[in-house]
Design a protein around this motif. Structure first.
Motif, PDB file in Angstrom:
ATOM      1  N   SER A   2       0.827  -1.207   0.000  1.00 44.15           N
ATOM      2  CA  SER A   2       0.000   0.000   0.000  1.00 44.15           C
ATOM      3  C   SER A   2       0.861   1.257   0.000  1.00 44.15           C
ATOM      4  O   SER A   2       2.065   1.213   0.264  1.00 44.15           O
ATOM      5  CB  SER A   2      -0.929   0.000   1.210  1.00 44.15           C
ATOM      6  OG  SER A   2      -0.188   0.262   2.379  1.00 44.15           O
ATOM      7  N   ASN A   3       0.218   2.358  -0.285  1.00 42.72           N
ATOM      8  CA  ASN A   3       0.905   3.640  -0.341  1.00 42.72           C
ATOM      9  C   ASN A   3       1.495   4.008   1.023  1.00 42.72           C
ATOM     10  O   ASN A   3       2.589   4.562   1.101  1.00 42.72           O
ATOM     11  CB  ASN A   3      -0.062   4.723  -0.830  1.00 42.72           C
ATOM     12  CG  ASN A   3       0.654   5.994  -1.197  1.00 42.72           C
ATOM     13  OD1 ASN A   3       1.830   5.982  -1.510  1.00 42.72           O
ATOM     14  ND2 ASN A   3      -0.069   7.093  -1.146  1.00 42.72           N
ATOM     15  N   VAL A   4       0.791   3.703   2.095  1.00 44.05           N
ATOM     16  CA  VAL A   4       1.276   4.009   3.445  1.00 44.05           C
ATOM     17  C   VAL A   4       2.531   3.198   3.743  1.00 44.05           C
ATOM     18  O   VAL A   4       3.505   3.723   4.306  1.00 44.05           O
ATOM     19  CB  VAL A   4       0.169   3.735   4.491  1.00 44.05           C
ATOM     20  CG1 VAL A   4       0.691   3.917   5.905  1.00 44.05           C
ATOM     21  CG2 VAL A   4      -1.039   4.620   4.244  1.00 44.05           C
ATOM     22  N   GLN A   5       2.526   1.942   3.358  1.00 45.38           N
ATOM     23  CA  GLN A   5       3.701   1.095   3.586  1.00 45.38           C
ATOM     24  C   GLN A   5       4.899   1.602   2.782  1.00 45.38           C
ATOM     25  O   GLN A   5       6.031   1.601   3.284  1.00 45.38           O
ATOM     26  CB  GLN A   5       3.399  -0.354   3.208  1.00 45.38           C
ATOM     27  CG  GLN A   5       2.451  -1.046   4.157  1.00 45.38           C
ATOM     28  CD  GLN A   5       2.061  -2.429   3.653  1.00 45.38           C
ATOM     29  OE1 GLN A   5       1.971  -2.648   2.454  1.00 45.38           O
ATOM     30  NE2 GLN A   5       1.838  -3.341   4.585  1.00 45.38           N
ATOM     31  N   GLN A   6       4.643   2.042   1.552  1.00 44.69           N
ATOM     32  CA  GLN A   6       5.724   2.584   0.737  1.00 44.69           C
ATOM     33  C   GLN A   6       6.304   3.846   1.366  1.00 44.69           C
ATOM     34  O   GLN A   6       7.524   4.030   1.394  1.00 44.69           O
ATOM     35  CB  GLN A   6       5.217   2.901  -0.674  1.00 44.69           C
ATOM     36  CG  GLN A   6       4.937   1.682  -1.504  1.00 44.69           C
ATOM     37  CD  GLN A   6       4.336   2.054  -2.857  1.00 44.69           C
ATOM     38  OE1 GLN A   6       3.823   3.150  -3.060  1.00 44.69           O
ATOM     39  NE2 GLN A   6       4.398   1.097  -3.793  1.00 44.69           N
ATOM     40  N   GLN A   7       5.448   4.694   1.872  1.00 43.42           N
ATOM     41  CA  GLN A   7       5.907   5.932   2.496  1.00 43.42           C
ATOM     42  C   GLN A   7       6.703   5.640   3.764  1.00 43.42           C
ATOM     43  O   GLN A   7       7.726   6.280   4.024  1.00 43.42           O
ATOM     44  CB  GLN A   7       4.710   6.851   2.815  1.00 43.42           C
ATOM     45  CG  GLN A   7       3.986   7.368   1.587  1.00 43.42           C
ATOM     46  CD  GLN A   7       4.862   8.223   0.705  1.00 43.42           C
ATOM     47  OE1 GLN A   7       5.693   8.975   1.185  1.00 43.42           O
ATOM     48  NE2 GLN A   7       4.689   8.090  -0.600  1.00 43.42           N
ATOM     49  N   LYS A   8       6.259   4.668   4.557  1.00 45.60           N
ATOM     50  CA  LYS A   8       6.986   4.291   5.771  1.00 45.60           C
ATOM     51  C   LYS A   8       8.369   3.748   5.415  1.00 45.60           C
ATOM     52  O   LYS A   8       9.365   4.053   6.080  1.00 45.60           O
ATOM     53  CB  LYS A   8       6.206   3.247   6.562  1.00 45.60           C
ATOM     54  CG  LYS A   8       5.032   3.818   7.316  1.00 45.60           C
ATOM     55  CD  LYS A   8       4.334   2.750   8.128  1.00 45.60           C
ATOM     56  CE  LYS A   8       3.172   3.341   8.906  1.00 45.60           C
ATOM     57  NZ  LYS A   8       2.493   2.333   9.730  1.00 45.60           N
ATOM     58  N   LYS A   9       8.399   2.939   4.362  1.00 42.77           N
ATOM     59  CA  LYS A   9       9.677   2.377   3.928  1.00 42.77           C
ATOM     60  C   LYS A   9      10.612   3.490   3.452  1.00 42.77           C
ATOM     61  O   LYS A   9      11.810   3.477   3.745  1.00 42.77           O
ATOM     62  CB  LYS A   9       9.433   1.371   2.805  1.00 42.77           C
ATOM     63  CG  LYS A   9      10.584   0.497   2.506  1.00 42.77           C
ATOM     64  CD  LYS A   9      10.180  -0.613   1.565  1.00 42.77           C
ATOM     65  CE  LYS A   9      11.316  -1.585   1.414  1.00 42.77           C
ATOM     66  NZ  LYS A   9      10.952  -2.749   0.616  1.00 42.77           N
TER      67      LYS A   9
END
Length: 66
Positions: A2-9
């Protein structure tokens, strides 16, 4: 992913890069030159091979054209 996971990464990667010790390019270049000058007597691309059999880049056989 997800976009949130990508941003966290991405944030995690940026934090890691931010915490790395940085050196001036001029200092790194001096270190590299010093290393190369110390080890040029061990570099086979500079001094060559004592025996052709020691050369792993030597062609094993000739080229054939059909």
């Amino acid at each position: 992913m997800s976009n949130v996971q990508q941003q966290k990464k991405m944030v995690e990667q940026l934090r890691l890069e931010c915490s790395m010790e940085r050196k001036a390019v001029s200092q790194c270049v001096k270190d590299m030159i010093h290393f190369m000058e110390e080890n040029n007597n061990k570099d086979f691309l500079v001094i060559g091979f004592a025996n052709k059999k020691d050369n792993p880049y030597q062609e094993k056989s000739g080229c054939s054209v059909l």
